[in-house]
Motif scaffolding. Structure first.
Motif, PDB file in Angstrom:
ATOM      1  N   GLY A 176       0.821  -1.206   0.000  1.00 38.46           N
ATOM      2  CA  GLY A 176       0.000   0.000   0.000  1.00 38.46           C
ATOM      3  C   GLY A 176       0.851   1.250   0.000  1.00 38.46           C
ATOM      4  O   GLY A 176       0.514   2.262  -0.615  1.00 38.46           O
ATOM      5  N   MET A 177       1.977   1.180   0.700  1.00 38.65           N
ATOM      6  CA  MET A 177       2.901   2.316   0.735  1.00 38.65           C
ATOM      7  C   MET A 177       3.478   2.583  -0.652  1.00 38.65           C
ATOM      8  O   MET A 177       3.557   3.739  -1.102  1.00 38.65           O
ATOM      9  CB  MET A 177       4.016   2.023   1.734  1.00 38.65           C
ATOM     10  N   ALA A 178       3.887   1.519  -1.339  1.00 36.86           N
ATOM     11  CA  ALA A 178       4.428   1.670  -2.690  1.00 36.86           C
ATOM     12  C   ALA A 178       3.374   2.254  -3.625  1.00 36.86           C
ATOM     13  O   ALA A 178       3.668   3.123  -4.456  1.00 36.86           O
ATOM     14  CB  ALA A 178       4.910   0.321  -3.212  1.00 36.86           C
ATOM     15  N   ALA A 179       2.134   1.797  -3.481  1.00 43.36           N
ATOM     16  CA  ALA A 179       1.051   2.324  -4.308  1.00 43.36           C
ATOM     17  C   ALA A 179       0.841   3.809  -4.050  1.00 43.36           C
ATOM     18  O   ALA A 179       0.616   4.594  -4.979  1.00 43.36           O
ATOM     19  CB  ALA A 179      -0.234   1.556  -4.025  1.00 43.36           C
ATOM     20  N   LEU A 183       1.226   7.073  -6.641  1.00 45.96           N
ATOM     21  CA  LEU A 183       0.166   8.055  -6.867  1.00 45.96           C
ATOM     22  C   LEU A 183       0.589   9.464  -6.462  1.00 45.96           C
ATOM     23  O   LEU A 183      -0.208  10.391  -6.522  1.00 45.96           O
ATOM     24  CB  LEU A 183      -1.094   7.648  -6.100  1.00 45.96           C
ATOM     25  N   GLY A 184       1.836   9.603  -6.043  1.00 43.86           N
ATOM     26  CA  GLY A 184       2.371  10.933  -5.783  1.00 43.86           C
ATOM     27  C   GLY A 184       2.565  11.306  -4.333  1.00 43.86           C
ATOM     28  O   GLY A 184       2.961  12.441  -4.035  1.00 43.86           O
ATOM     29  N   ALA A 185       2.314  10.395  -3.411  1.00 46.35           N
ATOM     30  CA  ALA A 185       2.473  10.714  -1.994  1.00 46.35           C
ATOM     31  C   ALA A 185       3.945  10.889  -1.633  1.00 46.35           C
ATOM     32  O   ALA A 185       4.816  10.220  -2.181  1.00 46.35           O
ATOM     33  CB  ALA A 185       1.855   9.616  -1.126  1.00 46.35           C
ATOM     34  N   ALA A 186       4.200  11.769  -0.674  1.00 51.41           N
ATOM     35  CA  ALA A 186       5.560  11.963  -0.157  1.00 51.41           C
ATOM     36  C   ALA A 186       5.791  11.120   1.080  1.00 51.41           C
ATOM     37  O   ALA A 186       6.914  11.008   1.561  1.00 51.41           O
ATOM     38  CB  ALA A 186       5.779  13.436   0.173  1.00 51.41           C
ATOM     39  N   GLY A 187       4.726  10.523   1.589  1.00 57.69           N
ATOM     40  CA  GLY A 187       4.817   9.684   2.776  1.00 57.69           C
ATOM     41  C   GLY A 187       3.453   9.105   3.103  1.00 57.69           C
ATOM     42  O   GLY A 187       2.472   9.370   2.403  1.00 57.69           O
ATOM     43  N   VAL A 188       3.395   8.316   4.161  1.00 63.47           N
ATOM     44  CA  VAL A 188       2.133   7.701   4.564  1.00 63.47           C
ATOM     45  C   VAL A 188       1.908   7.896   6.058  1.00 63.47           C
ATOM     46  O   VAL A 188       2.854   8.063   6.827  1.00 63.47           O
ATOM     47  CB  VAL A 188       2.094   6.187   4.244  1.00 63.47           C
TER      48      VAL A 188
END
Length: 319
Positions: A176-179, A183-188
């Motif tokens: 999920g983190m890789a996904a 999608l453009g996230a800088a972190g989770v």
């Protein structure tokens, strides 16, 4: 794996621990910070004295960066903001409103402000108000939720703002983190999985309920009130949903009846371990969680798995 978020917050890994009420204390948050993520202290409706105690406790347990979540509906919010600004804390996340009126105070104290948002419009507003980053929270999350899923909301917010975007909701492991990164996230931001961390002081009954949960074991309550909450199914949710259905059919719903049913229920779950009438807030990824681990093990698993997934996909597309 570094990101702009790591540089901004001074952390090793782009993982923020959710500031879950009654769960996000100094024991859990310090363990996350010491493991390289960003530990967060939850303050909820705490008076300023309790907030100061939590921050002081945190400082005895870690010398790494950590943050404080401020719930803007707290009746003590003015005093809490002043105390946090004077404490030396460098990161604040906010919920239940806009931190705009306090932004000058935060900036003067050198604090990075990261509001939680559930829509593109709110993300844009937060950026305009001076937010340093935003956390988008999809409806897969545990606790209070919005209407959009993480996978649909995340890329839309990334396209709409120039500040770093952090993904929350449904990020159950490194896949999920890789996904989220794709999608453009800088972190989770991770919540439910940290509830069952060994350092978490959540009652064992609450932890066991998450560990035993299946994919369909969460339900959303409070839709009629405009403040939906995702929790694990139990007697409380059955009674609440029955009452909610009855009130929905009325011309003037009795919201006080619904509030009475839920009052104090989160504490019953987290502190007292009431499996029947406790509000066991958990995300849809609860069905993925099968064991207790230390915060260090959890963070290492996220990082290792996400790297493997990203490298595997890169190799696939270059062959």
């Amino acid at each position: 794996m570094k990101s702009v978020l790591c540089e901004m917050l001074g952390i090793e890994y782009p993982i923020i621990q959710g500031a879950m009420a009654w769960v996000a204390d100094a024991d859990l948050a310090s363990a996350v910070s010491n493991a390289g993520g960003l530990g967060m202290i939850g303050t909820g409706h705490d008076p300023v004295e309790i907030v100061n105690e939590k921050i002081a406790d945190m400082k005895t347990k870690t010398d790494k960066p950590f943050g404080v979540n401020i719930m803007l509906l707290n009746s003590h919010v003015e005093e809490v903001v002043k105390a946090v600004c004077a404490s030396g804390v460098k990161v604040v996340t906010t919920g239940a409103g806009s931190p705009g009126k306090y932004m000058d105070q935060f900036k003067a104290a050198g604090i990075s402000v990261i509001p939680v948002v559930a829509s593109v419009a709110l993300a844009r507003r937060m950026e305009k108000d001076g937010a340093d980053a935003v956390i988008i929270e999809g409806m897969e999350s545990g606790g209070h939720i919005g209407k959009s899923t993480t996978i649909t909301l995340l890329p839309q917010v990334v396209d709409a703002v120039d500040v770093p975007v952090i993904a929350a909701g449904g990020i159950g492991d490194g896949r999920g983190m890789a996904a989220a990164f794709m999608l453009g996230a800088a972190g989770v931001q991770v919540g439910t999985r940290f509830v069952v961390a060994r350092e978490s002081n959540a009652h064992q009954n609450f932890k066991d309920a998450i560990l035993k949960a299946k994919d369909i074991d969460t339900v959303v309550t409070g839709l009629i009130t405009g403040h939906p909450v995702r929790v694990l199914r139990n007697r409380l949710t059955r009674e609440y949903l029955k009452a909610e259905k009855e009130e929905t059919s009325k011309e003037k719903p009795d919201f006080d009846r619904l509030e009475k049913i839920g009052t104090g229920a989160l504490r019953k779950a987290v502190v007292e371990g009431d499996k029947n009438y406790g509000s066991m807030m958990a995300g849809q990824i609860a069905g993925m969680i099968t064991k207790e681990e230390t915060c260090k093990e959890i963070i290492e698993d996220y990082m290792t798995t996400s790297k493997k997934m990203i490298l595997a996909q890169a190799k696939l597309w270059t062959e």
